[in-house]
Scaffold this motif. Structure first.
Motif, PDB file in Angstrom:
ATOM      1  N   TYR A 249       0.975  -1.043   0.249  1.00 68.19           N
ATOM      2  CA  TYR A 249      -0.015  -0.450  -0.030  1.00 68.19           C
ATOM      3  C   TYR A 249       0.592   1.663   0.026  1.00 68.19           C
ATOM      4  CZ  TYR A 249      -3.919  -2.581   0.528  1.00 68.19           C
ATOM      5  OH  TYR A 249      -5.223  -3.602   0.074  1.00 68.19           O
ATOM      6  N   VAL A 250       0.130   2.603  -0.712  1.00 65.49           N
ATOM      7  CA  VAL A 250       0.892   3.632  -0.477  1.00 65.49           C
ATOM      8  C   VAL A 250       1.462   4.076   0.824  1.00 65.49           C
ATOM      9  CG1 VAL A 250      -0.467   4.440  -2.554  1.00 65.49           C
ATOM     10  CG2 VAL A 250      -1.072   4.650  -0.597  1.00 65.49           C
TER      11      VAL A 250
ATOM     12  N   ALA B 256      -0.881 -11.181   7.308  1.00 64.06           N
ATOM     13  CA  ALA B 256       0.728 -10.330   8.314  1.00 64.06           C
ATOM     14  C   ALA B 256       1.051  -9.212   7.177  1.00 64.06           C
ATOM     15  CB  ALA B 256       1.603 -11.207   8.295  1.00 64.06           C
ATOM     16  N   MET B 257       1.284  -8.529   8.529  1.00 66.24           N
ATOM     17  CA  MET B 257       1.606  -6.767   7.959  1.00 66.24           C
ATOM     18  C   MET B 257       3.262  -6.759   7.988  1.00 66.24           C
ATOM     19  SD  MET B 257       2.466  -3.679   9.151  1.00 66.24           S
ATOM     20  CE  MET B 257       2.842  -2.295   8.401  1.00 66.24           C
ATOM     21  N   LEU B 258       3.646  -6.443   6.912  1.00 67.05           N
ATOM     22  CA  LEU B 258       5.258  -5.603   7.127  1.00 67.05           C
ATOM     23  C   LEU B 258       5.499  -4.785   6.304  1.00 67.05           C
ATOM     24  CD1 LEU B 258       4.585  -9.078   6.082  1.00 67.05           C
ATOM     25  CD2 LEU B 258       6.940  -9.948   5.568  1.00 67.05           C
ATOM     26  N   GLY B 259       6.594  -4.481   6.855  1.00 65.39           N
ATOM     27  CA  GLY B 259       6.921  -2.715   6.530  1.00 65.39           C
ATOM     28  C   GLY B 259       8.316  -2.402   7.607  1.00 65.39           C
ATOM     29  N   ALA B 260       9.024  -1.210   6.495  1.00 66.68           N
ATOM     30  CA  ALA B 260      10.138  -0.845   7.517  1.00 66.68           C
ATOM     31  C   ALA B 260       9.907  -0.802   9.238  1.00 66.68           C
ATOM     32  CB  ALA B 260      10.558   0.475   6.870  1.00 66.68           C
ATOM     33  N   ASP B 282       9.274   3.676   2.637  1.00 59.77           N
ATOM     34  CA  ASP B 282       9.610   3.164   1.519  1.00 59.77           C
ATOM     35  C   ASP B 282       8.935   2.139   1.350  1.00 59.77           C
ATOM     36  OD1 ASP B 282      10.747   5.502  -0.092  1.00 59.77           O
ATOM     37  OD2 ASP B 282      12.780   4.724   0.899  1.00 59.77           O
ATOM     38  N   LEU B 283       8.683   1.501   0.010  1.00 63.21           N
ATOM     39  CA  LEU B 283       7.959   0.385   0.206  1.00 63.21           C
ATOM     40  C   LEU B 283       9.238  -0.778   0.809  1.00 63.21           C
ATOM     41  CD1 LEU B 283       5.657   0.348  -2.653  1.00 63.21           C
ATOM     42  CD2 LEU B 283       4.998   0.717  -1.176  1.00 63.21           C
ATOM     43  N   ILE B 284       9.047  -1.429   1.312  1.00 61.89           N
ATOM     44  CA  ILE B 284       9.900  -2.869   1.641  1.00 61.89           C
ATOM     45  C   ILE B 284      10.608  -3.306   0.614  1.00 61.89           C
ATOM     46  CG2 ILE B 284       9.976  -2.689   3.931  1.00 61.89           C
ATOM     47  CD1 ILE B 284       8.529  -5.508   3.815  1.00 61.89           C
ATOM     48  N   ASP B 285      11.652  -3.909  -0.201  1.00 58.96           N
ATOM     49  CA  ASP B 285      11.722  -4.966  -0.736  1.00 58.96           C
ATOM     50  C   ASP B 285      12.339  -6.282  -0.284  1.00 58.96           C
ATOM     51  OD1 ASP B 285      13.100  -6.380  -2.684  1.00 58.96           O
ATOM     52  OD2 ASP B 285      14.139  -3.979  -3.125  1.00 58.96           O
ATOM     53  N   LEU B 286      11.394  -6.895  -0.173  1.00 57.71           N
ATOM     54  CA  LEU B 286      11.409  -8.771   0.903  1.00 57.71           C
ATOM     55  C   LEU B 286      12.990  -9.188  -0.510  1.00 57.71           C
ATOM     56  CD1 LEU B 286       7.864  -9.764   1.199  1.00 57.71           C
ATOM     57  CD2 LEU B 286       9.877  -8.817   2.752  1.00 57.71           C
ATOM     58  N   ALA B 287      13.255  -8.615  -1.467  1.00 58.98           N
ATOM     59  CA  ALA B 287      14.354  -9.648  -2.535  1.00 58.98           C
ATOM     60  C   ALA B 287      15.467  -8.926  -1.731  1.00 58.98           C
ATOM     61  CB  ALA B 287      13.845  -8.871  -4.112  1.00 58.98           C
ATOM     62  N   ARG B 288      15.474  -7.469  -1.262  1.00 56.04           N
ATOM     63  CA  ARG B 288      16.837  -7.099  -1.322  1.00 56.04           C
ATOM     64  C   ARG B 288      16.891  -7.364  -0.446  1.00 56.04           C
ATOM     65  NH1 ARG B 288      18.123  -3.598   1.472  1.00 56.04           N
ATOM     66  NH2 ARG B 288      16.257  -2.587   1.877  1.00 56.04           N
ATOM     67  N   ILE B 289      15.802  -7.792   0.901  1.00 57.21           N
ATOM     68  CA  ILE B 289      16.578  -8.757   2.609  1.00 57.21           C
ATOM     69  C   ILE B 289      16.194  -9.335   2.523  1.00 57.21           C
ATOM     70  CG2 ILE B 289      14.420  -8.204   4.050  1.00 57.21           C
ATOM     71  CD1 ILE B 289      13.127  -5.990   3.580  1.00 57.21           C
ATOM     72  N   GLY B 290      15.482 -10.090   1.506  1.00 57.49           N
ATOM     73  CA  GLY B 290      16.279 -11.842   1.663  1.00 57.49           C
ATOM     74  C   GLY B 290      15.336 -12.823   1.767  1.00 57.49           C
ATOM     75  N   ARG B 291      16.270 -12.920   3.608  1.00 55.85           N
ATOM     76  CA  ARG B 291      15.093 -13.321   4.227  1.00 55.85           C
ATOM     77  C   ARG B 291      14.725 -12.677   5.544  1.00 55.85           C
ATOM     78  NH1 ARG B 291      20.192 -17.396   6.237  1.00 55.85           N
ATOM     79  NH2 ARG B 291      20.117 -17.216   3.783  1.00 55.85           N
ATOM     80  N   LEU B 292      13.766 -14.028   6.111  1.00 50.65           N
ATOM     81  CA  LEU B 292      12.427 -13.193   7.800  1.00 50.65           C
ATOM     82  C   LEU B 292      13.256 -14.350   7.972  1.00 50.65           C
ATOM     83  CD1 LEU B 292       9.620 -11.669   6.174  1.00 50.65           C
ATOM     84  CD2 LEU B 292      11.576 -10.419   6.711  1.00 50.65           C
ATOM     85  N   GLU B 293      13.246 -14.715   9.746  1.00 50.05           N
ATOM     86  CA  GLU B 293      13.849 -15.398  10.683  1.00 50.05           C
ATOM     87  C   GLU B 293      12.989 -15.388  11.962  1.00 50.05           C
ATOM     88  OE1 GLU B 293      18.266 -16.501   9.263  1.00 50.05           O
ATOM     89  OE2 GLU B 293      18.281 -14.758  10.049  1.00 50.05           O
ATOM     90  N   PHE B 294      12.324 -16.548  12.195  1.00 51.99           N
ATOM     91  CA  PHE B 294      11.310 -16.921  13.381  1.00 51.99           C
ATOM     92  C   PHE B 294      11.920 -17.269  14.142  1.00 51.99           C
ATOM     93  CE2 PHE B 294       9.051 -15.863   9.706  1.00 51.99           C
ATOM     94  CZ  PHE B 294       8.564 -14.642   9.699  1.00 51.99           C
ATOM     95  N   GLU B 295      11.562 -17.033  15.288  1.00 54.71           N
ATOM     96  CA  GLU B 295      11.574 -18.412  16.658  1.00 54.71           C
ATOM     97  C   GLU B 295      11.125 -17.838  17.729  1.00 54.71           C
ATOM     98  OE1 GLU B 295      16.213 -17.118  16.916  1.00 54.71           O
ATOM     99  OE2 GLU B 295      15.233 -16.557  18.959  1.00 54.71           O
ATOM    100  N   ARG B 296      10.811 -18.597  18.654  1.00 56.15           N
ATOM    101  CA  ARG B 296      10.033 -18.759  20.250  1.00 56.15           C
ATOM    102  C   ARG B 296      10.779 -17.838  20.713  1.00 56.15           C
ATOM    103  NH1 ARG B 296       6.194 -22.366  17.608  1.00 56.15           N
ATOM    104  NH2 ARG B 296       7.054 -24.428  17.193  1.00 56.15           N
TER     105      ARG B 296
END
Lengths: 388, 388
Positions: A249-250, B256-260, B282-296
């Protein structure tokens, strides 16, 4: 009770949809089902759900069904136009899961009748173009897509308004050749292309996932369904097929839909929208999954995506030709008549000509599609002759 | 033009909100602003936006503002009740960004007046409890949260209905001690706790991010705001703070909501809801971010989260005490009077008693909060004495 019609009841989508309806017998009535020829399956379904109508493309199957003594007073339609007749009966939702251009007339009939459409047929939009959605709007027929990516985009769209969308993120696994060199891809065999990393699907769509022509068809569907120019659709690879697509979104928010690689999720949503019900699909556990990895598509090794963008710029005739050329070339590849990289080469050649002449109004889409495929065949033959 | 009131105009949230309004001068009018004592900043803002009212908690600041010759006919309120008076003026949205319990009366006043509330004050909900939201509903005051996590959950909620939510995923970075051993955490200093990996924030919230007491406060807010039991709120670590939170629906969809990691996104959404406008993020660039890591979360090394769940089971008195004990213990830690792991130990001791006696109606929340903090102080003193 919501009344449901399922077109293509014996295919993989149709069977999953019927399994979903079994979970919610108190909420849905399976009113009508369209089959090709599987009268024995039809008899079992009609008995189980007490359907009021059934159709068979094959008149002999209809005859066998009528004679089997298990039709329970259910109306029987048969012949090539039977599924369209069935689709026009007023219900809450028609699930359109007859694949290929054979499914087009019934999609159109459901829309003309103002039935809500849960759309699993890819070709309908790619061949029919934006006018199909204009017609749906005129008739008050809501179209809820059933492909996992488009269902995801549809769901993410709920968090904002169309004019607030900055970009759509269409995701894909990258297919079995994601890490292969250009040279290795050139030598890929039909057996290599039959191994999809995450989804278990039919042979055509599995090949289309290897060439990324499937992502190209999805890009076209996205542009049409969500009325957005191709330059604002970004294709992103998520190797694990967990992130099913997303909307930027924008304001900088990215709303994404994630879930298991399980079609029952999108099928359930298509049937329950605007509500949600349990689908039998477990919630994903991101901590257990651990990580999501993303990368861009390499347009050089996978030219089919760029070709889809090119096709979109030529309008309905272009996207119809993209689909026709891909289908014709894919069949030749599976027969061993051409190499893997000849598929995009043939699509490219088909799109190079004047594709606008294949554009047609909704009543002549099936004929135009036939002509586009005949043209693609002649181009492919020339391509093979020149290579020899 | 939408009329906006900003309470806490010189803090970090307030300043970001004013910067956002500068981007959209054609859509928003900054009608009123509440300050503590910064009359020079106030004069500049009032001149720039032509506000119709301004308030100062400090009467001397109000005097200086009146005398400076730059008030331009703007109404001036002063004293401890001035921000609440300002909040009650009818506008489209009141942004509540006065932190701590000092912000409570103005939050309540905005709600009583039926103003839409963009809520950045954490303590209001944690201390006021569900009755604050009941009152908001009665008065027709929509509450849009401004914390990045709650804004994310709010946005993801748009894709479904409350009764279709299976679970809420509240995410966090894990803080600076995520990978530290239990023993190293025990010896952590105030300087260690001041380094947040992703967000640049004030010292209190940065310490609360190290103990995960902040995530505990957010868990309480989530339970109250979205009316969901704590057992259906899962806390998930995303080390890069890109996934801001998410909602699991019953059908298996995770929205999910993602963003900077940029507060302007949530602030902008709080002011524009139900619309979205550009926020400068700015819109996030997931390809540039490359990966998201998750843990408990490791509940043993980070007990503050489990304590927040425990507090919730004791109701409003419990969550008020959780906040009070954390604030008192945090201050003692920053002064070097106690060790890092004494913070959860003191919260635990405070929650062990009868916390229900701190529950109060909305008009007495500030007094009850003061009593809870006095109690927490006495518990902390006993804790220190016993350790000596």
């Amino acid at each position: 009770m919501k009344k449901i019609t399922i077109l293509g009841a014996s295919g993989s989508i149709g069977r999953s949809a019927i399994a979903f309806l079994r979970l919610h017998r108190d909420k849905f009535a399976l009113d009508a089902v369209a089959f090709g020829r599987g009268w024995e399956t039809a008899a079992a379904i009609v008995e189980e759900f007490g359907c009021s109508a059934v159709s068979f493309a094959d008149p002999q199957a209809a005859e066998a069904f009528r004679a089997c003594g298990r039709s329970g007073g259910c109306e029987v339609l048969s012949g090539p136009k039977a599924s369209a007749e069935l689709a026009a009966r007023p219900v809450d939702t028609v699930l359109a899961a007859i694949s290929g251009s054979a499914g087009f007339p019934s999609v159109l009939a459901a829309i003309e009748a103002g039935n809500r459409l849960a759309l699993a047929n890819k070709e309908a939009l790619v061949c029919g173009g934006p006018q199909l959605l204009v017609r749906a709007k005129e008739r008050g027929a809501v179209v809820v897509p059933i492909d996992s990516e488009h269902s995801a985009i549809f769901q993410c769209h709920l968090a904002g308004r169309p004019n607030e969308v900055a970009k759509i993120l269409l995701t894909g696994s990258g297919g079995p050749f994601r890490t292969w060199s250009k040279e290795a891809i050139r030598r890929a065999t039909p057996a290599d292309a039959a191994k999809h990393p995450n989804w278990s699907m039919g042979p055509k769509i599995t090949l289309d996932s290897a060439t990324l022509a499937n992502k190209g068809l999805e890009l076209i569907e996205t542009a049409y369904l969500f009325d957005i120019e191709e330059s604002r659709i970004e294709v992103l690879i998520n190797t694990s097929s967990i992130l099913h697509s997303a909307v930027h979104y924008v304001d900088g928010s990215l709303i994404a839909m994630l879930g298991a690689a399980d079609m029952r999720n999108a099928i359930g949503y298509g049937l329950t929208w605007p509500e949600r019900l349990a689908t039998g699909v477990d919630l994903i556990d991101l901590a257990r999954i651990g990580r999501l990895e993303f990368e861009r598509v390499d347009d050089e090794r996978f030219p089919c995506l760029g070709l889809a963008r090119h096709a979109l710029h030529s309008g309905q005739g272009g996207t119809m030709m993209y689909n026709a050329a891909n289908e014709v070339a894919g069949r030749l590849f599976m027969k061993g008549a051409i190499g893997f990289t000849d598929i995009p080469a043939i699509i490219d050649r088909c799109l190079a000509g004047d594709t606008a002449r294949f554009a047609s109004d909704l009543d002549h889409v099936v004929t135009a599609d036939r002509e586009a495929k005949a043209f693609a065949k002649s181009v492919a033959e020339r391509h093979i002759a020149e290579a020899a």
